[in-house]
Write an enzyme that holds these catalytic residues in place. Structure first.
Site, PDB file in Angstrom:
ATOM      1  N   HIS A  18      -7.919  -5.059  -1.100  1.00 15.90           N
ATOM      2  CA  HIS A  18      -6.920  -4.393  -0.714  1.00 15.90           C
ATOM      3  C   HIS A  18      -5.865  -5.507   0.250  1.00 15.90           C
ATOM      4  O   HIS A  18      -4.739  -5.299   0.008  1.00 15.90           O
ATOM      5  CB  HIS A  18      -6.986  -3.275   0.286  1.00 15.90           C
ATOM      6  CG  HIS A  18      -5.789  -2.329   0.440  1.00 15.90           C
ATOM      7  ND1 HIS A  18      -5.236  -1.596  -0.430  1.00 15.90           N
ATOM      8  CD2 HIS A  18      -5.087  -2.034   1.504  1.00 15.90           C
ATOM      9  CE1 HIS A  18      -4.178  -1.111  -0.155  1.00 15.90           C
ATOM     10  NE2 HIS A  18      -4.146  -1.037   1.054  1.00 15.90           N
ATOM     11  N   ASP A  25      -9.905  -3.734  -5.223  1.00 15.46           N
ATOM     12  CA  ASP A  25      -9.353  -2.609  -4.197  1.00 15.46           C
ATOM     13  C   ASP A  25      -9.882  -1.246  -4.282  1.00 15.46           C
ATOM     14  O   ASP A  25      -9.619  -0.980  -5.587  1.00 15.46           O
ATOM     15  CB  ASP A  25      -7.613  -2.907  -4.449  1.00 15.46           C
ATOM     16  CG  ASP A  25      -6.938  -2.229  -3.392  1.00 15.46           C
ATOM     17  OD1 ASP A  25      -7.636  -1.514  -2.414  1.00 15.46           O
ATOM     18  OD2 ASP A  25      -5.939  -2.266  -2.999  1.00 15.46           O
ATOM     19  N   SER A  50       1.048  -1.161   0.158  1.00 12.27           N
ATOM     20  CA  SER A  50       0.114   0.134  -0.016  1.00 12.27           C
ATOM     21  C   SER A  50       0.709   1.194  -0.097  1.00 12.27           C
ATOM     22  O   SER A  50       1.707   1.352  -0.832  1.00 12.27           O
ATOM     23  CB  SER A  50      -0.983  -0.124   1.187  1.00 12.27           C
ATOM     24  OG  SER A  50      -2.005   0.777   0.931  1.00 12.27           O
TER      25      SER A  50
END
Length: 689
Positions: free
Chosen positions: A659, A621, A535
């Site tokens: 995610h 995501d 991320s």
């Protein structure tokens, strides 16, 4: 300038889907020689897992709630058993329960394995028993897009009473009379912006809006106070917050403001029965603990300020004590403060829970009972699997903690490994803490393969915790390190503030400084260092690949935020406006634009030799769109001068996930084994030592 890869953005475009499927096929082909290692790693992961296990039972009202796992099942079962004097007892008076063996009268509340049958993805976003423990509300996501369907179950006959509420965010709470359920909704930008109440058994179209957050910088959420009296609603950006209180005994009443909203003042409120506890940074960088009356919630009286090097994180209130979560000297800790008969905090009798290890972290565990006189917490380190312990509060002496449960890890002997704290010197002289673990026989002789993990954003701390899959790296001679770089919260609020906005480059140079230190001190061979981040940590990976491509042999970038400038420049994209307090607003500030453009990964790929790169993402995501790594990989391939037969650039997109990647523990094992097999191959560490 025309972006030649922006066409990849639309996931509903058949051409884009075909491209992603072709990328997956290419990744399969480039890693086909690793099939045997992948299978071996999956076997090792499973070999370090007690497949049939259970959690420590948690007392809620007159029930003990339990989570059970079963060999071969991806998802757990949630059960409970009524408190009874004849229950078998273990340490701390907790029911003694055997894995795989049900107690007499034990009730299955939710069998997630059965409910997830046939679904490619399954994730819970809430699991809340009602105050009288005869209803259960839970939320399910089957796509990975973090939009949940709420189900309300009658625990008497097992019937689903209500599943009319769909497309919601995180959080569920019952009213005191159990007639209403509170939940949150997200807007088109996937920002939690509204709190609603739903009268159970009625159509969702009749639901009532409780409060709406219109400022796009802020998200809103809520929690139920431990005594069950109050819904605490909090809106927050990365620097500012505001709190309201709603009486759960009067669930249709309006939320009551507390201390308003002042730019730069970050605070949270804990309902403590006859008063409020406030953790805030008003004039105090490390935060303070204050008290306020229920009648005047904006009149704060500080009772404890963070010491030098400390960061007060949160306060948890109980009838007879307060548990304070904090950070000190780079590690998470808990301080217990007794309350007197009048409810006042006895600061002189406060004690800090510690087990003395150099890398030990202590965090609160499940403590749902307002009247409880014991406190549960989790102890962990790089070599200590999650250990649930309990301590008595309010006694005159300081009793030894009771260990309730150590996560069993088959085929693991901690004596074979060592963990230690290192310190690297950043470019500006700042000392950067590093957590390191290795096999005991691995010496700092300059020959070892190495792995360095980092994040460094949003004041998020990456604590030294035990991860069983790392044993497969350690047993192949890999020295593993975590770089606790600026932008994270490991060393307090200032650590975060010196790694954001126009100081963001510190995050990247800190990581490179740690890598240089590992090589200079002989822990890692110069040509055998791998790096990983996810991320915002994926942005870190892209930045360090550009900043110091010579230092890293391989980079694993998970759901990487690598096209950050494009995202931050477009307020119409999900979550963009809320990110401006973290990265800056390049729309309105030329200085921010120029600064960001100097470090954002997609814009700064150079024509030189790069590490091998493996980027992973998920189609659904909602936090970092799949298009970011897709574009980045394409630009890398066309620009770098590396021999891509030797240093491949591969990209994999999970087509039904979010995610966090795949759901289900065995599916996650397969995904992780594929990533680690590639990484170990790149740094020459495929064989056990």
């Amino acid at each position: 300038m025309v972006d030649p890869y922006e066409w990849m953005r639309d996931k509903n475009d058949p051409e884009v889907i075909a491209h992603l499927e072709a990328e997956n096929a290419y990744a399969d082909a480039r890693t086909a020689h690793l099939d045997g290692l992948r299978s071996t790693l999956v076997q090792e992961f499973v070999g370090h897992l007690q497949e049939t296990d259970l959690s420590v039972p948690v007392r809620r009202g007159n029930w003990w709630y339990i989570t059970r796992t079963t060999a071969g099942h991806d998802y757990p079962a949630f059960t409970r058993v009524a408190e009874h004097p004849d229950l078998p007892r273990g340490a701390g008076g907790v029911p003694a329960i055997e894995p795989g063996v049900a107690l007499e009268g034990e009730q299955v509340l939710l069998d997630a394995q059965s409910e997830a049958e046939g679904a490619e993805f399954y994730q819970l976003g809430g699991f809340v028993p009602s105050p009288e423990h005869d209803l259960l509300a839970y939320a399910v996501d089957t796509a990975g897009d973090e939009r949940y369907t709420v189900r309300i179950k009658d625990l008497g006959d097992g019937a689903i009473l209500d599943e009319s509420v769909t497309g919601v965010g995180y959080g569920l709470a019952f009213s005191a009379d159990q007639k209403w359920l509170f939940y949150a909704r997200v807007d088109d930008a996937w920002r939690q912006h509204q709190i609603w109440r739903h009268r159970i058994g009625t159509p969702a179209e009749q639901d009532e809006l409780v409060i709406e957050e219109t400022d796009e910088r802020f998200s809103i959420g809520f929690g139920r106070s431990r005594d069950g009296s109050t819904l605490v609603i909090q809106a927050g950006s990365t620097t500012t917050s505001e709190v309201w209180l709603l009486d759960l005994h009067d669930p249709t009443s309006a939320p009551r403001p507390t201390a308003g909203r002042r730019d730069g003042v970050d605070y949270s409120i804990e309902h403590a029965g006859d008063r409020l506890l406030v953790v805030h940074n008003d004039g105090i960088q490390g935060f303070a603990l204050a008290v306020a009356s229920l009648e005047e919630p904006s009149a704060w009286e500080n009772v404890l300020e963070a010491a030098e090097g400390e960061r007060i994180l949160a306060a948890d209130a109980f009838a007879s004590f307060v548990a304070l979560e904090l950070r000190s000297e780079g590690l998470a800790g808990v301080r217990v403060i007794p309350r007197g008969a009048d409810g006042d905090l006895d600061l002189g009798a406060a004690r800090t829970i510690t087990h003395g290890g150099e890398l030990d972290t202590v965090e609160l565990s499940a403590n749902p009972d307002w009247e409880q006189t014991t406190l549960r917490y989790e102890l962990g380190s790089l070599l200590t699997p999650v250990t649930i312990a309990q301590v008595e509060v309010g006694t005159d002496d300081e009793p030894e903690p009771t260990i309730l449960h150590r996560t069993p890890v088959p085929n693991y002997d901690p004596e074979l490994y060592v963990e230690k704290r290192l310190w690297a010197t950043a470019a500006d002289g700042t000392q950067i803490p590093v957590s390191l673990v290795a096999r005991r026989e691995v010496s700092a002789d300059g020959t070892n393969p190495g792995y360095l993990y980092g994040y460094g954003s949003y004041e998020t701390s990456v604590d030294p915790s035990f991860v069983a899959s790392r044993l497969s790296m350690l047993d192949r001679g890999v020295a593993i390190a975590i770089a606790h770089i600026r932008g994270g919260g490991e060393m307090g609020r200032a650590w975060y503030e010196h790694g954001k906005l126009l100081e963001k480059k510190n995050t990247f140079s800190d990581f490179v400084a740690v890598a240089d230190h590992l090589v200079a001190e002989g822990w890692v061979a110069e040509d055998r260092l791998a790096a990983e981040g996810r991320s915002a940590g994926g942005l870190l990976m892209g930045a360090i690949a550009n900043l110091a491509p010579h230092r890293f042999r391989a980079v694993l970038a998970g759901v990487p935020f690598v096209d950050a400038l494009t995202t931050i420049l477009d307020p119409s994209l999900p979550l963009t406006v809320g990110e401006w307090e973290e990265w800056g607003n390049p729309v309105d500030s030329e200085e921010v634009y120029r600064y960001m453009k100097e470090y954002t990964p997609y814009e700064n790929v150079r024509a030189e030799q790069y590490p091998a790169i493996f980027a992973t993402t998920s189609l659904n995501d909602t936090r970092v769109f799949f298009v970011e790594p897709a574009k980045w990989v394409a630009r890398l391939r066309e620009t770098v001068t590396s021999d891509q037969a030797e240093r491949p650039i591969v990209f994999r997109c999970e087509m039904v996930a979010g995610h966090g990647g795949r759901s289900g523990r065995y599916r996650k094992f397969e995904q992780r084994a594929g990533e680690l097999a590639w990484l170990l191959d790149q740094i020459g560490a495929s064989e056990l030592i």
